[in-house]
Design a protein around this motif. Sequence first.
Motif, PDB file in Angstrom:
ATOM      1  N   VAL A  51       0.803  -1.220   0.000  1.00 23.10           N
ATOM      2  CA  VAL A  51       0.000   0.000   0.000  1.00 23.10           C
ATOM      3  C   VAL A  51       0.847   1.286   0.000  1.00 23.10           C
ATOM      4  N   PHE A  52       2.051   1.211   0.578  1.00 22.77           N
ATOM      5  CA  PHE A  52       2.940   2.392   0.515  1.00 22.77           C
ATOM      6  C   PHE A  52       4.294   2.011  -0.073  1.00 22.77           C
ATOM      7  N   SER A  53       4.291   1.213  -1.125  1.00 24.16           N
ATOM      8  CA  SER A  53       5.555   0.656  -1.630  1.00 24.16           C
ATOM      9  C   SER A  53       6.018   1.279  -2.940  1.00 24.16           C
ATOM     10  N   SER A 117       5.899  13.337   3.519  1.00 18.67           N
ATOM     11  CA  SER A 117       4.851  12.683   4.297  1.00 18.67           C
ATOM     12  C   SER A 117       4.168  11.712   3.319  1.00 18.67           C
ATOM     13  N   ARG A 118       2.845  11.738   3.236  1.00 19.09           N
ATOM     14  CA  ARG A 118       2.165  10.935   2.219  1.00 19.09           C
ATOM     15  C   ARG A 118       1.069  11.791   1.586  1.00 19.09           C
ATOM     16  N   ASP A 119       0.309  11.234   0.676  1.00 20.73           N
ATOM     17  CA  ASP A 119      -0.782  11.960   0.010  1.00 20.73           C
ATOM     18  C   ASP A 119      -0.315  13.257  -0.626  1.00 20.73           C
ATOM     19  N   HIS A 155      -5.233   2.314  -4.071  1.00 17.85           N
ATOM     20  CA  HIS A 155      -4.914   3.547  -3.340  1.00 17.85           C
ATOM     21  C   HIS A 155      -5.098   3.348  -1.831  1.00 17.85           C
ATOM     22  N   ASN A 156      -5.173   4.412  -1.084  1.00 19.87           N
ATOM     23  CA  ASN A 156      -5.439   4.343   0.346  1.00 19.87           C
ATOM     24  C   ASN A 156      -6.162   5.598   0.778  1.00 19.87           C
ATOM     25  N   GLU A 157      -7.358   5.416   1.316  1.00 18.45           N
ATOM     26  CA  GLU A 157      -8.114   6.530   1.898  1.00 18.45           C
ATOM     27  C   GLU A 157      -8.090   7.775   1.009  1.00 18.45           C
ATOM     28  N   TYR A 158      -8.716   7.679  -0.147  1.00 22.78           N
ATOM     29  CA  TYR A 158      -8.783   8.837  -1.051  1.00 22.78           C
ATOM     30  C   TYR A 158      -9.278  10.061  -0.286  1.00 22.78           C
ATOM     31  N   THR A 252     -11.539   0.025  -2.403  1.00 18.19           N
ATOM     32  CA  THR A 252     -10.654   1.058  -1.871  1.00 18.19           C
ATOM     33  C   THR A 252     -11.175   1.358  -0.477  1.00 18.19           C
ATOM     34  N   ASN A 253     -10.266   1.605   0.457  1.00 19.00           N
ATOM     35  CA  ASN A 253     -10.701   1.758   1.857  1.00 19.00           C
ATOM     36  C   ASN A 253     -11.177   3.174   2.145  1.00 19.00           C
ATOM     37  N   TYR A 254     -12.427   3.286   2.573  1.00 15.08           N
ATOM     38  CA  TYR A 254     -13.002   4.597   2.907  1.00 15.08           C
ATOM     39  C   TYR A 254     -12.537   5.046   4.287  1.00 15.08           C
ATOM     40  N   VAL A 276     -13.954  -0.187   4.810  1.00 10.80           N
ATOM     41  CA  VAL A 276     -13.829   1.049   5.590  1.00 10.80           C
ATOM     42  C   VAL A 276     -12.734   0.915   6.638  1.00 10.80           C
ATOM     43  N   ASP A 277     -12.184   2.062   6.994  1.00 11.58           N
ATOM     44  CA  ASP A 277     -11.230   2.126   8.098  1.00 11.58           C
ATOM     45  C   ASP A 277     -11.934   2.787   9.262  1.00 11.58           C
ATOM     46  N   HIS A 278     -11.664   2.280  10.456  1.00 12.85           N
ATOM     47  CA  HIS A 278     -12.317   2.904  11.599  1.00 12.85           C
ATOM     48  C   HIS A 278     -11.361   3.132  12.753  1.00 12.85           C
ATOM     49  N   TYR A 279     -11.182   4.415  13.073  1.00 17.63           N
ATOM     50  CA  TYR A 279     -10.345   4.811  14.206  1.00 17.63           C
ATOM     51  C   TYR A 279     -11.179   5.689  15.125  1.00 17.63           C
ATOM     52  N   PRO A 280     -11.816   5.083  16.144  1.00 19.21           N
ATOM     53  CA  PRO A 280     -12.647   5.900  17.032  1.00 19.21           C
ATOM     54  C   PRO A 280     -11.808   6.961  17.732  1.00 19.21           C
ATOM     55  N   MET A 311     -11.618  -2.789   6.924  1.00 19.62           N
ATOM     56  CA  MET A 311     -10.279  -2.942   6.350  1.00 19.62           C
ATOM     57  C   MET A 311      -9.181  -2.562   7.331  1.00 19.62           C
ATOM     58  N   GLU A 312      -9.460  -1.578   8.188  1.00 18.47           N
ATOM     59  CA  GLU A 312      -8.437  -1.172   9.159  1.00 18.47           C
ATOM     60  C   GLU A 312      -9.089  -0.762  10.459  1.00 18.47           C
ATOM     61  N   GLN A 313      -8.437  -1.114  11.539  1.00 22.94           N
ATOM     62  CA  GLN A 313      -8.682  -0.508  12.849  1.00 22.94           C
ATOM     63  C   GLN A 313      -7.369  -0.678  13.597  1.00 22.94           C
ATOM     64  N   PHE A 349      -6.734  -5.070  10.307  1.00 18.19           N
ATOM     65  CA  PHE A 349      -6.106  -4.055  11.157  1.00 18.19           C
ATOM     66  C   PHE A 349      -5.055  -3.269  10.389  1.00 18.19           C
ATOM     67  N   PHE A 350      -4.742  -2.085  10.894  1.00 19.54           N
ATOM     68  CA  PHE A 350      -3.485  -1.437  10.552  1.00 19.54           C
ATOM     69  C   PHE A 350      -2.636  -1.541  11.804  1.00 19.54           C
ATOM     70  N   GLN A 351      -1.538  -2.208  11.809  1.00 20.61           N
ATOM     71  CA  GLN A 351      -0.959  -3.013  10.777  1.00 20.61           C
ATOM     72  C   GLN A 351      -0.504  -4.316  11.390  1.00 20.61           C
ATOM     73  N   ALA A 359       6.661   7.639  10.442  1.00 14.29           N
ATOM     74  CA  ALA A 359       5.729   8.552  11.108  1.00 14.29           C
ATOM     75  C   ALA A 359       4.781   7.843  12.074  1.00 14.29           C
ATOM     76  N   GLU A 360       4.525   6.546  11.836  1.00 20.36           N
ATOM     77  CA  GLU A 360       3.549   5.857  12.697  1.00 20.36           C
ATOM     78  C   GLU A 360       4.232   4.782  13.548  1.00 20.36           C
ATOM     79  N   GLN A 361       5.449   5.082  13.996  1.00 14.25           N
ATOM     80  CA  GLN A 361       6.206   4.094  14.765  1.00 14.25           C
ATOM     81  C   GLN A 361       5.557   3.786  16.118  1.00 14.25           C
ATOM     82  N   HIS A 362       4.685   4.686  16.583  1.00 11.01           N
ATOM     83  CA  HIS A 362       4.025   4.434  17.864  1.00 11.01           C
ATOM     84  C   HIS A 362       2.608   3.885  17.705  1.00 11.01           C
ATOM     85  N   HIS A 363       2.242   3.549  16.480  1.00 11.50           N
ATOM     86  CA  HIS A 363       0.895   3.001  16.263  1.00 11.50           C
ATOM     87  C   HIS A 363       0.883   1.533  16.699  1.00 11.50           C
ATOM     88  N   SER A 364      -0.198   1.098  17.319  1.00  7.00           N
ATOM     89  CA  SER A 364      -0.247  -0.301  17.766  1.00  7.00           C
ATOM     90  C   SER A 364      -0.350  -1.229  16.566  1.00  7.00           C
TER      91      SER A 364
END
Length: 664
Positions: A51-53, A117-119, A155-158, A252-254, A276-280, A311-313, A349-351, A359-364
């Motif tokens: 996805v980011f390659s 960064s990205r996008d 893509h990812n999260e247009y 594509t993930n919304y 869909v991606d969901h991050y409450p 697709m992601e949480q 999940f991500f990831q 940038a997301e080294q602290h993401h679970s």
Amino acid sequence: MPRRELAWPRGLEGRLCFGGDYNPEQWPERVWVEDVMLMRDAGVNLVTVGVFSWSRLEPREGEFDFEWLDKVLDMLASAGVKANLATPTASPPPWFSFAHPDALPVTREGVRHVHGSRDTFCPSAPAYRQAAVRIASELGRRYADHPALAMWHVHNEYGTWCFCDHVAAAFSSWLQRRYGTLDRLNEAWTTSFWSQSYGDWSHILPPRSTQYVPNPSQLLDFRRFLSDELLARFIEQRDVLRELTPDVPITTNYVLGAWAPANLWAWSQEVDLVSVDHYPGDARPLVTEQETAFVADLARGLGGGRPWLLMEQAPHHITARGYSLPKEPGRMTRLSLSHVARGSRGVMFFQWRASRGGAEQHHSAMVPHAGPASRAFKEVAALGAVLGKIAEADAGTVEAHVALVWDPESWWALRQPGMPAPDLDYDAVARAVHAALWRAGATADIVHPRADLTSYRLVLVPPLYVAADDALANLASYVDRGGVLAAWYLSGSVDLENRIRPGGYAGGLRELLGVRVEEIHPLPGDATVTLTTGETGHRWSELVRAESARVVSKYAAGVLAGQPAITANARGAGSAWYVSTQLDEGGLDRLVRRLVAESGGEPSSSPGLELVRRRSVGADWLFALNHTDADWSVAASGTDLIGGGRVEGLLRVAPGSFGVVREG
Ligand code: GLA
Ligand code: GLA
């Protein structure tokens, strides 16, 4: 084009998907071997790869390196793990921005972003479009017949914004298609105000930084344009991949959060599977659970009731106000099962493995920094096993007697500058109403304003500010035929061009609701107003004149004292309620429970026990998720899919635990 029914990742038919974003390029090859072993231990059957390659796949313009990805996909295939193969177009490599500086995105203020960064691209730039389609076709050609390939993840999260000259040209063409003539555009945008009449299509710009308040119709059309423009980028890639691999579903993930870059109703006509991606954004007990149910119901709604995929949480944390707060033991599992109960074809999940850097080294992650010897990984593996046991429930359709109308255009319009209050938040009201339904135990479908409403007992309409005439007529005919409907303040106020409908606010629904809104009275900050029935209103109030409606509750104090606050209008065989303020949680609960009861439902008496039923011709399945510290029992008889054995009459759901029963 008729929608295709390709909604299972290939090779996973009949199984629930389980896995996440897998980014092996961040690790040496020896780690890949451990990855695949652990995936098997955890029951992972699908991973999103690549996805980011982009910079790894195309290190220099037109020069491709697929060897590492060949290896990864071969390894996955031999372990029986399928690939949700992504096109990497959300993050062009640094060489791209040097070769094509005109394809870098420009902010409203005219600042051109750079890579780092990205996008970082302009969705309308020809160089970006060509490069994106090229890398997608290269991937499509190379992996069309690879046994690991189960689905395309385009893509990812247009959601990239840009205000550059390429965008200006694309916006102008979009407007020419929409309005045909400049006269029509000038009329629609009320350009007679402040001398804005256009005499040339090329003079119309994106809503860049202006001296003072911009044109509200231009702003709303730009949001529509942007959504369509991003969708066109998806379709460009999709068509190439579809041609190469007609049997592989494409998604594509919304993003379903407070960031709403697209009108996903239109997008959902174009994907083979809604994902869909969901991050409450709130970790408080039950609040995350309510948010999860909302997003899951919305995802199902966007797919028109068809299955969809989470697709992601985040596996183990919830990020709230900048803090990464751990999910308590068992919570990740219950939240995941809430998605499945509400129609998700799996849990992703991500990831997969937590990154060391970036940038997301602290993401679970499913495999946290602490490694597999962790509570976190054990819970992931246990969830994999649970999903294996309940896959049959996918055959059931989620049972819902209530519909909540959802309209991103109203959300966009209410957030624009120049509104009578700066904090009108459509999304917050819609979520609050849905949360009250959740607390009342009423499963809701989330539907388009023009959806067929005939099967619902109750329809709730958060501020449907922007509405076409046929959407308003749809609501009215639902009530005429016997439905119970409640609409919130500002609904029916403007037309599709964002012009006020005359006759008072909510003017488009005046007849249906039997009220005329004569004045608006926004409530700044913490200001509140009390109702005669005890509720508190905030954010908004109005001088409402009841025409044919009966007054249910009045304002109790202030200049509106004695005037209607909540009304109900008997019409045809049904009734149409109007709620002219934003009720506090307790007040909203009372209102929603009353509406549920009045429309023939039975409000729940076990708060925090989430019950969702899925029905099919052959069997029904009941999901019971206990999000509380209390012991609950639920009436159920059938086969306990989690514990095995029979349930006779009562299913006990211990604190923090869950059950899934095939009834009968
Ligand atoms: C100023 C301007 C008017 C109008 C009002 C509204 O007075 O001169 O054109 O914009 O503000 O606030
Ligand atoms: C989004 C993205 C992922 C990742 C997560 C982390 O959903 O799609 O790439 O950035 O957020 O929050």
